[in-house]
Design a protein around this motif. Structure first.
Motif, PDB file in Angstrom:
ATOM      1  N   SER A 297       0.831  -1.213   0.000  1.00  0.00           N
ATOM      2  CA  SER A 297       0.000   0.000   0.000  1.00  0.00           C
ATOM      3  C   SER A 297       0.865   1.262   0.000  1.00  0.00           C
ATOM      4  CB  SER A 297      -0.972   0.000   1.181  1.00  0.00           C
ATOM      5  OG  SER A 297      -0.267   0.013   2.404  1.00  0.00           O
TER       6      SER A 297
ATOM      7  N   GLU B 262       1.877   1.688  -3.558  1.00  0.00           N
ATOM      8  CA  GLU B 262       0.723   2.192  -4.319  1.00  0.00           C
ATOM      9  C   GLU B 262       0.575   3.700  -4.143  1.00  0.00           C
ATOM     10  OE1 GLU B 262      -2.730  -1.128  -4.645  1.00  0.00           O
ATOM     11  OE2 GLU B 262      -2.278  -0.471  -2.596  1.00  0.00           O
ATOM     12  N   ARG B 263       0.711   4.170  -2.906  1.00  0.00           N
ATOM     13  CA  ARG B 263       0.599   5.613  -2.646  1.00  0.00           C
ATOM     14  C   ARG B 263       1.698   6.390  -3.370  1.00  0.00           C
ATOM     15  NH1 ARG B 263      -0.369   3.705   2.449  1.00  0.00           N
ATOM     16  NH2 ARG B 263       1.657   4.368   3.259  1.00  0.00           N
TER      17      ARG B 263
END
Length: 188
Positions: free
Chosen positions: A141, A144-145
């Motif tokens: 995650s 992804e950010r």
């Protein structure tokens, strides 16, 4: 765009890239690639690392593709954001950028300026951020950010560890194919 049309700057992370690391292998295999040397691989100074990359960008005679791994990926992104010659940047291929707050990283290991001065907007260059779902230094995650923030395509490498020699990615042919795919999308 072909490899011969680019100056490929390979930017290792903490500790540099040993002879079995995919970055060292690519530096030998790709005719226009060269490793960006740093003054201290074990105690990285963020500003020195970025300045060294900026000097290499400035010295390039062709459009530049930056290939950064781990802490080198963050340094590469920072150099792209800070370069006075953004039109020279053809592409970014950033692999396994670490989260400086990751529990697997000993406190104080990474110069806090790598996080404090990391780009907070799109880099303005086409690129790919390759991330693993089992990287001890950054959860997926986080990657992804970063990809969204930096305006890069996200490539899911699956359960690939830190995508280095220790995780079984010596020559890493899949990565080389992804890099070739990125280059094929660039306008000559």
């Amino acid at each position: 765009m072909r490899v011969s049309d680019l100056d490929i700057l390979i930017i290792p992370g903490l500790g540099g890239s040993g002879p079995d690391h995919w970055q060292s292998r690519w530096a030998q295999k790709l005719s226009t690639a060269r490793l960006v040397e740093q003054g201290d691989w074990l105690q990285p100074d963020r500003d020195d690392w970025v300045a060294n990359i900026l000097r290499e960008i400035d010295a390039a005679r062709r459009p530049v593709a930056l290939v950064g791994h781990s802490l080198g990926a963050i340094a590469a992104a920072s150099a792209i954001a800070e370069t006075p010659s953004p039109k020279k940047i053809a592409a970014a291929f950033l692999v396994a950028p670490p989260d400086p707050a990751a529990a697997a990283l000993p406190p104080g290991l990474i110069d806090p300026r790598f996080k404090e001065k990391a780009p907070q907007a799109a880099l303005g260059a086409p690129g790919v951020l390759v991330a693993s779902r089992s990287d001890a230094f950054a959860d997926f995650s986080y990657a992804e950010r970063l990809a969204g923030l930096w305006g890069l395509d996200l490539a899911d490498a699956g359960d690939a560890g830190h995508i280095n020699a220790e995780s079984g990615h010596g020559p890493w042919p899949e990565g080389l194919m992804r890099l070739a795919g990125l280059f094929s999308k660039l306008a000559p």
